[in-house]
Enzyme design. Structure first.
Site, mmCIF file in Angstrom:
data_model
loop_
_atom_site.group_PDB
_atom_site.id
_atom_site.type_symbol
_atom_site.label_atom_id
_atom_site.label_comp_id
_atom_site.label_asym_id
_atom_site.label_seq_id
_atom_site.Cartn_x
_atom_site.Cartn_y
_atom_site.Cartn_z
ATOM 1 N N ASP A 1 0.827 -1.206 0.000
ATOM 2 C CA ASP A 1 0.000 0.000 0.000
ATOM 3 C C ASP A 1 0.870 1.268 0.000
ATOM 4 O O ASP A 1 2.108 1.202 -0.017
ATOM 5 C CB ASP A 1 -0.928 -0.058 1.235
ATOM 6 C CG ASP A 1 -2.294 0.543 0.972
ATOM 7 O OD1 ASP A 1 -2.409 1.395 0.087
ATOM 8 O OD2 ASP A 1 -3.244 0.156 1.694
ATOM 9 N N ASP B 1 -9.792 3.665 -3.689
ATOM 10 C CA ASP B 1 -10.498 2.462 -3.241
ATOM 11 C C ASP B 1 -11.911 2.333 -3.818
ATOM 12 O O ASP B 1 -12.661 3.302 -3.887
ATOM 13 C CB ASP B 1 -10.618 2.471 -1.716
ATOM 14 C CG ASP B 1 -9.278 2.219 -1.047
ATOM 15 O OD1 ASP B 1 -8.255 2.114 -1.759
ATOM 16 O OD2 ASP B 1 -9.268 2.131 0.196
HETATM 17 C C1 GLA Z 1 -5.882 1.355 1.372
HETATM 18 C C2 GLA Z 1 -5.993 0.373 0.212
HETATM 19 C C3 GLA Z 1 -7.162 -0.552 0.468
HETATM 20 C C4 GLA Z 1 -6.959 -1.290 1.789
HETATM 21 C C5 GLA Z 1 -6.762 -0.295 2.912
HETATM 22 C C6 GLA Z 1 -6.367 -0.962 4.208
HETATM 23 O O1 GLA Z 1 -6.974 2.210 1.429
HETATM 24 O O2 GLA Z 1 -6.125 1.036 -1.007
HETATM 25 O O3 GLA Z 1 -7.308 -1.471 -0.589
HETATM 26 O O4 GLA Z 1 -5.841 -2.134 1.688
HETATM 27 O O5 GLA Z 1 -5.764 0.658 2.597
HETATM 28 O O6 GLA Z 1 -6.131 -0.057 5.233
#
Ligand code: GLA
Length: 645
Positions: free
Chosen positions: A157, A212
């Site tokens: 990430d 996301d």
């Molecule tokens: C980010 C990523 C998500 C998930 C969250 C977890 O937002 O893009 O896909 O992994 O972190 O905290």
């Protein structure tokens, strides 16, 4: 045609690579780990931080017992929140002792004996997105930990990255993983912020292209729109990742989940399920385990699908397949059913007398002479795979039933049935039946017939409604083709509504055709409230109180039936005084066209007058957007909103 040639070339190359290097190529870290997009499951979309080793073990069992593993879903991926709040005494990451008491290696073993692979998560920052220890400047130690636990996949990430260059951070982890000697897929999750499609292939096997996903149609469509133009960057071992699946998580309809899945397959997306497999219903299982669509996703040519045509709410997406066929998605983003067509020539297929057509949801096979119609439900997708040749199959036929979304009470309106015959020979003994709600009538009766149909048969029905409210209509057509008797059916819904009375009417006193609101319900004559309508405060903009109007919260839409007989809409719009410093923009739409827009408005600024000519408008749509900065504090008022009819 050109795209297909490219597809064939790519496939020849992939086959040649496999033949020359054989299975040993797969053992080289970072090399040929994902010749096809990965498939599996990840904990984040459904469970967030509410995870433990029982959930991971139970999900492993479910992957096996539900048939998901055998359908291709082999990666079992643990997302954020598996780690303890502190590194151990040696500076190594350690699993949370309460939730993962037996450690990650035990879970990897549990997965491996079941024919699964284990994935884990960290961030190229000082902490994960949930504030737990992450891997920036600990790449070597952490990669060694993952390898020592027999992990197969790392989702990496981008949170808390200290503003350091992305390429440097992702290269460091890539090098560290490769140095372990264990083949570990690197899933680069930097949200498309630094155009990873231009550089990430040298470090990992896939990269997120956007922020996301969430379990909503708006999110899925928003992400889809951001994939346009990225198709050239995707291929074996280097996949664009439009984020994990939301199929089965409960906030979209099965129709919407089918469209989401079909589009992700067409995009060669990683198919990482994000639902609770322990409670998966039949519809969800049928979507995720659809063999034909998984085959589209994993097609070894690895040529990502792309948007071929955009007609507003109707879109055509196509993907050349390595066997010379084309997979096509007819997507309907609109609020009612749509009749969408594409030709074999548009799809780049070679000229042929016939085309073999497979409906990838029903599995039904048919034949077309070159045009492919599909009737897609609102937020639905028809998916075909089309091969040149064929001819033995029955003709491809579709029935479309179209009705206005809203009709005026006690006024006749037109409903149309269209039977498309895209194949040959002609259809004979064609009989149509229209079914309307009790108390409604149809001029000339509810049946119609045609001795034969070639191409299309369109029939208009004049319908007299009764009463107000939502109503369902149904049509069916029976015909004969090649001796067989075939029935096609379709449904459509409409709402009968009372247009406003002559003179001026407050919009807050009119029924809504539909409304959506960013927080709580749309309020009538009060500002945005939290739960039930009527719990807001008096509408107040820059110190002035207004007795009537609509209290909304961005993003919002309030749709009101005018019936074509009104002349003007007026309101005084602005941010309500009741909250912090939000910003919004107001828009007035009529029958799908934007008639007026205020631009971004801020709190504390006097209400802005909006006066719009709405002559001929049937459905008025009052929309508020978030002003481009998210919707915090966006309490938006349409003070004194009124129509003159
Ligand atoms: C980010 C990523 C998500 C998930 C969250 C977890 O937002 O893009 O896909 O992994 O972190 O905290």
């Amino acid at each position: 045609m050109r795209r297909i040639l490219i597809g064939l070339l790519t496939s020849v190359l992939v086959t040649a690579t496999a033949a020359v290097f054989g299975p040993s190529a797969a053992a080289v870290p970072g090399q040929n780990l994902l010749p096809a997009p990965p498939m599996g499951w990840n904990s984040w979309n459904k469970f967030g931080c509410d995870i433990d080793e029982d959930l991971i073990r139970e999900t492993a069992d479910e992957l096996v017992s539900t048939g998901m593993r055998d359908a291709g879903y082999t990666y079992l991926n643990i997302d954020d929140c598996w780690m303890a709040p502190q590194r151990d005494a040696n500076g190594n990451l350690q699993p949370d002792p309460q939730r993962f008491p037996h450690g990650i290696k035990a879970l990897a073993d549990y997965a491996h004996v079941r024919g699964l692979k284990l994935g884990i998560y960290s961030s190229a920052g000082t902490a994960t997105c949930q504030g737990l220890p992450a891997s920036l400047d600990h790449e070597t130690a952490d990669a060694r930990s993952f390898a020592s636990w027999d992990v197969d996949y790392l989702k990496y990430d981008n949170c808390n990255n200290q503003g350091r260059p992305a390429q440097e951070r992702y290269k460091a982890m890539s090098d560290a993983l490769r140095a372990t000697g264990r083949p570990i897929v690197l899933s680069i999750c930097e949200w498309g912020s630094n155009q990873p499609w231009n550089w990430a292939a040298q470090y990992g096997e896939l990269w997120r292209t956007t922020g996301d996903i969430n379990d909503s149609w708006g999110s899925v469509m928003g992400i889809l729109d951001q994939q346009v133009g990225l198709e050239a960057h995707s291929g074996p071992n280097a996949w664009n990742d439009p984020d994990m699946l939301e199929v089965g998580n409960g906030h979209m309809s099965d129709t919407e989940y089918r469209a989401h899945f079909a589009l992700w397959a067409l995009l060669n997306a990683p198919l990482i399920a994000g639902n609770d497999l322990r409670a998966m219903d039949g519809a969800t299982k049928a979507i995720l385990e659809n063999k034909d669509l998984v085959a589209v996703d994993k097609d070894w040519g690895g040529v990502q699908g792309h948007k071929l045509r955009d007609d507003g709410d109707a879109e055509v997406w196509a993907k050349p397949m390595s066997d010379g066929s084309v997979a096509v998605v007819l997507l309907n983003r609109g609020g009612s059913g749509a009749d969408i067509a594409v030709t074999a020539a548009e799809l780049g297929l070679p000229t042929a007398d016939h085309y073999r057509v497979r409906d990838l949801w029903s599995g039904a096979e048919s034949q077309s002479a070159g045009t492919l119609h599909g009737t897609a439900a609102s937020h639905g997708a028809v998916v075909y795979r089309v091969w040149p040749g064929g001819g033995a199959q029955p003709p491809l036929t579709t029935l479309a039933l179209t009705t206005p979304e809203v009709t005026a009470v006690d006024r006749p309106f037109t409903v149309t049935t269209t039977l498309h015959d895209d194949g040959s020979p002609a259809l004979t003994h064609v009989q149509a039946t229209l079914t309307v709600p009790a108390g409604w009538t149809v001029d000339g009766g509810t049946t119609a017939s045609a001795p034969s149909v070639e191409g299309a048969w369109r029939h208009d029905w004049t319908v007299h409604p009764s009463g107000t409210g939502p109503a369902e209509l149904a049509a069916s057509v029976t015909y004969k083709a090649g001796g067989a008797s075939v029935t096609r059916s379709a449904t459509a819904s409409t709402v009968t509504a009372q247009p406003p009375a002559a003179g001026e009417s407050q919009v807050s006193a009119l029924p809504f055709v539909s409304s959506s609101n960013g927080w709580g319900p749309v309020e009538r004559d009060t500002s945005n409230g939290e739960t039930a309508a009527g719990d807001g405060h008096p509408i107040t903009i820059a110190g002035t109180v207004y007795p009537t109007g609509l209290g909304t919260h961005a993003p919002s839409s309030v749709r009101v039936f005018l019936g074509g007989g009104c002349s003007s809409f007026s309101a005084l719009v602005g941010l309500d005084d009741e909250t912090g410093a939000g910003s919004v923009a107001f828009e007035v739409w009529g029958d799908g066209t934007r008639l007026a827009a205020t631009g971004v408005q801020h709190k504390g600024v006097a209400a802005v007058p909006v006066d719009v000519d709405v002559s001929g408008v049937r459905v008025l749509d009052l929309r508020v957007t978030d002003g481009g900065d998210g919707n915090t504090y966006d309490h938006a008022d349409w003070a004194g909103a009124a129509v003159t009819c």
